[in-house]
Write a protein that holds these residues in place. Structure first.
Motif, short mmCIF file in Angstrom:
data_model
loop_
_atom_site.label_atom_id
_atom_site.label_comp_id
_atom_site.label_asym_id
_atom_site.label_seq_id
_atom_site.Cartn_x
_atom_site.Cartn_y
_atom_site.Cartn_z
N ASN A 26 0.86 -1.17 0.00
CA ASN A 26 0.00 0.00 0.00
C ASN A 26 0.90 1.23 0.00
O ASN A 26 2.12 1.10 0.12
CB ASN A 26 -0.96 -0.03 1.20
CG ASN A 26 -0.24 0.02 2.54
OD1 ASN A 26 0.30 1.05 2.93
ND2 ASN A 26 -0.22 -1.11 3.26
N ASN A 92 -7.35 4.52 1.79
CA ASN A 92 -6.90 3.60 0.74
C ASN A 92 -7.78 2.36 0.61
O ASN A 92 -7.54 1.53 -0.27
CB ASN A 92 -5.45 3.18 0.99
CG ASN A 92 -4.48 4.31 0.74
OD1 ASN A 92 -4.70 5.14 -0.13
ND2 ASN A 92 -3.42 4.37 1.53
N LEU A 95 -11.27 0.18 -4.49
CA LEU A 95 -10.99 -0.73 -5.60
C LEU A 95 -9.54 -0.73 -6.07
O LEU A 95 -8.99 -1.80 -6.34
CB LEU A 95 -11.92 -0.43 -6.78
CG LEU A 95 -13.34 -1.00 -6.70
CD1 LEU A 95 -14.13 -0.61 -7.95
CD2 LEU A 95 -13.32 -2.52 -6.57
N PRO A 96 -8.86 0.42 -6.19
CA PRO A 96 -7.47 0.35 -6.67
C PRO A 96 -6.59 -0.54 -5.79
O PRO A 96 -5.80 -1.34 -6.31
CB PRO A 96 -7.02 1.81 -6.65
CG PRO A 96 -8.28 2.58 -6.87
CD PRO A 96 -9.34 1.81 -6.11
N GLN A 97 -6.71 -0.41 -4.46
CA GLN A 97 -5.91 -1.24 -3.57
C GLN A 97 -6.33 -2.71 -3.67
O GLN A 97 -5.48 -3.61 -3.71
CB GLN A 97 -6.07 -0.77 -2.12
CG GLN A 97 -5.21 -1.54 -1.12
CD GLN A 97 -3.73 -1.32 -1.33
OE1 GLN A 97 -3.25 -0.20 -1.24
NE2 GLN A 97 -3.00 -2.38 -1.64
N VAL A 99 -7.77 -4.34 -6.16
CA VAL A 99 -7.36 -4.93 -7.44
C VAL A 99 -5.87 -5.25 -7.41
O VAL A 99 -5.44 -6.32 -7.84
CB VAL A 99 -7.70 -3.99 -8.61
CG1 VAL A 99 -7.02 -4.45 -9.89
CG2 VAL A 99 -9.22 -3.93 -8.81
N SER A 100 -5.08 -4.32 -6.90
CA SER A 100 -3.64 -4.55 -6.81
C SER A 100 -3.33 -5.79 -5.97
O SER A 100 -2.52 -6.65 -6.37
CB SER A 100 -2.96 -3.32 -6.20
OG SER A 100 -1.58 -3.56 -5.98
N ALA A 128 -13.61 -4.93 -12.13
CA ALA A 128 -12.51 -4.02 -12.41
C ALA A 128 -11.34 -4.73 -13.06
O ALA A 128 -10.65 -4.16 -13.92
CB ALA A 128 -12.06 -3.34 -11.11
N GLN A 132 -10.10 -5.09 -17.91
CA GLN A 132 -8.78 -4.66 -18.39
C GLN A 132 -8.34 -5.49 -19.61
O GLN A 132 -8.72 -6.65 -19.75
CB GLN A 132 -7.75 -4.81 -17.28
CG GLN A 132 -8.09 -4.08 -16.00
CD GLN A 132 -8.32 -2.60 -16.22
OE1 GLN A 132 -7.54 -1.93 -16.90
NE2 GLN A 132 -9.40 -2.08 -15.65
#
Length: 298
Positions: A26, A92, A95-97, A99-100, A128, A132
């Protein structure tokens, strides 16, 4: 913890789960994400099952046991839930965290392609990823979630997430979970007990608390939710075969959105589960069967 699962399912080899952790990053530091894995560890067919907002990977014990003769089933605790670490910066959680972290988990599995079952938040994470280019999800099950998330459902969730009390005893904890999770539908006493036991931890001071970071709720309360959240461009980018389940009484996935998901993007197969709101828990044979049949189609 694992001894209890093995006892529940008889301890047979295909039913015996294994614990694991994977290190993720993170913006502040590294954190560990916990997961439980079922089935043959050498099986190259991998199914990843991801839970809802305040839940954890143990929600999928029954589904994972059922499918463990076909797949290596991996059920993570999304960061901030279950036995996974909590994030230092609560902003944080999103979704971005997630997905990572899931891409790290997929890399750990060694699979080039995976199948995915996602309930609510777990479905949004799957969407998500699947939207891609060059993505790894070959078959996608979205459980009571879609590209239009209603503001009404988000306001309802914001009223309780991160605000669970400390429970003086198990009975009080189960009563609370039954109340806030009533939309799950008519579960048996054993199923409610399973969901309760896997949602709690003991406190040194006595009593019990929920096993998720209360800071998850800060994101919901940072600004009032006034409108629906529109993720149609994301959904329209999905090309893998998709099944969308809807609880017939769901306030998160409307009937109109559910129908539209059958016409747009991946033109998903759609199925409604009667007598259930948000979200079907995939704990009984009638709910598991269509998921199993879809995933195992040739």
């Amino acid at each position: 913890m694992l001894a209890g699962i093995r006892a529940l399912f008889g301890g047979r080899p295909s039913a015996s789960p294994r614990e694991g952790w994977v290190r993720c990053a993170n913006p502040q530091r590294l954190h560990r994400m916990h997961y439980i894995e079922w089935g043959d560890p050498h099986n190259d067919r991998v199914l990843i099952c991801v839970h809802g907002l305040t839940r954890n990977g143990r929600d999928f014990d029954t589904l994972a046991h059922t499918l463990s003769s076909h797949y290596r089933v991996i059920c993570p605790d999304v960061v901030g839930r279950g036995r996974s670490d909590w994030l230092p910066n609560k902003a944080n959680y999103g979704l971005p965290q997630y997905v990572s972290d899931m891409m790290v988990l997929i890399a750990r599995s060694g699979a080039e392609q995976v199948h995915w079952v996602g309930t609510s938040m777990g479905g949004l994470i799957g969407m998500a990823i699947a939207a891609q280019p060059d993505q790894p999800i070959a078959r996608l099950v979205l459980n009571d979630v879609g590209p239009l998330v209603t503001g009404a459902s988000l306001r309802r969730i914001g009223e309780y997430v991160g605000r669970a009390p400390v429970f003086p005893d198990y009975a009080a904890a189960e009563a609370y979970i039954r109340a806030v999770s009533a939309p799950f539908g008519p579960l048996s006493d054993d199923q409610w007990r399973h969901l309760t036991l896997t949602s709690l931890r003991s406190r040194a001071e006595g009593g019990f608390e929920m096993i998720y970071d209360p800071g998850i709720g800060e994101v919901f309360r940072a600004a009032p939710v006034l409108n629906d959240v529109d993720l149609w461009p994301l959904y329209d980018g999905i090309r893998c075969p998709t099944l969308v389940l809807r609880g017939a009484e769901s306030d998160l996935l409307t009937a109109a959105t559910h129908q539209e998901m059958g016409r747009r993007g991946p033109q998903a197969r759609i199925l409604e589960i009667p007598g259930v709101g948000h979200a079907p828990m995939l704990m009984d044979p009638a709910q598991i069967a269509p998921v199993r049949d879809f995933l195992l189609e040739q």
